[in-house]
Design a protein around this motif. Sequence first.
Motif, short mmCIF file in Angstrom:
data_model
loop_
_atom_site.label_atom_id
_atom_site.label_comp_id
_atom_site.label_asym_id
_atom_site.label_seq_id
_atom_site.Cartn_x
_atom_site.Cartn_y
_atom_site.Cartn_z
N PRO A 47 0.83 -1.20 0.00
CA PRO A 47 0.00 0.00 0.00
C PRO A 47 0.88 1.26 0.00
O PRO A 47 1.91 1.32 0.67
N LEU A 48 0.46 2.27 -0.75
CA LEU A 48 1.22 3.52 -0.83
C LEU A 48 1.39 4.17 0.53
O LEU A 48 2.42 4.80 0.79
N LYS A 49 0.42 4.01 1.42
CA LYS A 49 0.52 4.65 2.73
C LYS A 49 1.72 4.11 3.52
O LYS A 49 2.38 4.85 4.24
N HIS A 50 2.04 2.81 3.35
CA HIS A 50 3.20 2.24 4.04
C HIS A 50 4.51 2.75 3.43
O HIS A 50 5.46 3.05 4.15
N ILE A 51 4.54 2.84 2.11
CA ILE A 51 5.75 3.34 1.44
C ILE A 51 5.98 4.80 1.80
O ILE A 51 7.10 5.21 2.10
N ALA A 52 4.92 5.60 1.79
CA ALA A 52 5.04 7.02 2.15
C ALA A 52 5.54 7.16 3.58
O ALA A 52 6.44 7.96 3.87
N SER A 53 4.99 6.37 4.48
CA SER A 53 5.41 6.40 5.88
C SER A 53 6.89 6.06 6.00
O SER A 53 7.64 6.71 6.73
N TYR A 54 7.34 5.05 5.28
CA TYR A 54 8.75 4.65 5.29
C TYR A 54 9.64 5.78 4.76
O TYR A 54 10.73 6.01 5.26
N MET A 55 9.13 6.49 3.76
CA MET A 55 9.90 7.59 3.17
C MET A 55 9.89 8.85 4.03
O MET A 55 10.64 9.78 3.78
N GLY A 56 9.01 8.87 5.04
CA GLY A 56 8.92 10.04 5.92
C GLY A 56 8.09 11.16 5.35
O GLY A 56 8.30 12.33 5.68
N ILE A 57 7.13 10.81 4.47
CA ILE A 57 6.26 11.81 3.86
C ILE A 57 4.81 11.33 3.94
O ILE A 57 4.54 10.19 4.29
N THR A 58 3.89 12.21 3.59
CA THR A 58 2.48 11.85 3.58
C THR A 58 2.14 11.10 2.28
O THR A 58 2.85 11.25 1.28
N PRO A 59 1.06 10.33 2.29
CA PRO A 59 0.63 9.67 1.05
C PRO A 59 0.33 10.69 -0.07
O PRO A 59 0.59 10.42 -1.24
N GLN A 60 -0.18 11.86 0.31
CA GLN A 60 -0.47 12.89 -0.68
C GLN A 60 0.82 13.40 -1.34
O GLN A 60 0.87 13.60 -2.56
N ALA A 61 1.85 13.60 -0.53
CA ALA A 61 3.14 14.05 -1.09
C ALA A 61 3.72 12.98 -2.02
O ALA A 61 4.27 13.30 -3.08
N LEU A 62 3.56 11.72 -1.65
CA LEU A 62 4.04 10.64 -2.51
C LEU A 62 3.28 10.64 -3.84
O LEU A 62 3.89 10.47 -4.90
N SER A 63 1.98 10.83 -3.79
CA SER A 63 1.18 10.89 -5.02
C SER A 63 1.65 12.03 -5.92
O SER A 63 1.75 11.86 -7.14
N ARG A 64 1.94 13.18 -5.33
CA ARG A 64 2.43 14.32 -6.13
C ARG A 64 3.77 14.01 -6.78
O ARG A 64 3.99 14.32 -7.95
N ILE A 65 4.65 13.38 -6.04
CA ILE A 65 5.97 13.01 -6.59
C ILE A 65 5.78 12.03 -7.75
O ILE A 65 6.39 12.18 -8.81
N ARG A 66 4.94 11.05 -7.56
CA ARG A 66 4.70 10.05 -8.61
C ARG A 66 4.13 10.67 -9.88
O ARG A 66 4.51 10.32 -10.98
N LYS A 67 3.21 11.62 -9.72
CA LYS A 67 2.62 12.31 -10.88
C LYS A 67 3.67 13.16 -11.60
O LYS A 67 3.72 13.19 -12.82
#
Length: 189
Positions: free
Chosen positions: A166-186
């Motif tokens: 799940p993206l929420k686990h990856i974002a947490s591991y990266m030290g960012i929010t799931p929303q920030a991860l989505s923005r980076i991916r886009k």
Amino acid sequence: MELIKQYLLSKGIPLEEKQWAEFTKKNIRTEYKKKDIILKVGEVENYLSFVETGIARLFFEKDNKDLTIRFVFNYQYLTVYDSFTQRTPSRCNVEALTDIVVWRVHYNDLQELYKSHTVGNLIGRLTVESLYVEKLNREFSLLSETAEERYLKIMKEQPNLFQVLPLKHIASYMGITPQALSRIRKRIS
């Protein structure tokens, strides 16, 4: 156990048949289902485990959020090492993110192997070195790289991670929010 043997041999650990036989007797094959909690906060870690197949994570909760400390994959050691070595309550949970098969050696059995065989001490040293280098690399990454650089590194080192976790686990591991991860991916796509 053959996977562990090949792994240890690849690390240059000499294995005499007698020592290997004693080591294998101490290991227990254990299976967990996806979402099983392998260890809870407050419990003492009693096992040093080697992952044959599957993925697990170490995490804790703060302010009603799961914060992922570490992912563990095939052919890696799975343990809350400070709890295991210091015999103290764990500060994190361990969860199976997929069905997972591990080979586990109990703390007391490992201590016995340390006393009776040099190979036991070599396995202990290898475990500590591996966990330390992984921890140091993660700290360096969190302190010196941008979130985008960390994302690109994960994509390079573990390209299938985004298909299985799940993206929420990856974002947490990266030290960012799931929303920030989505923005980076886009932005990178």
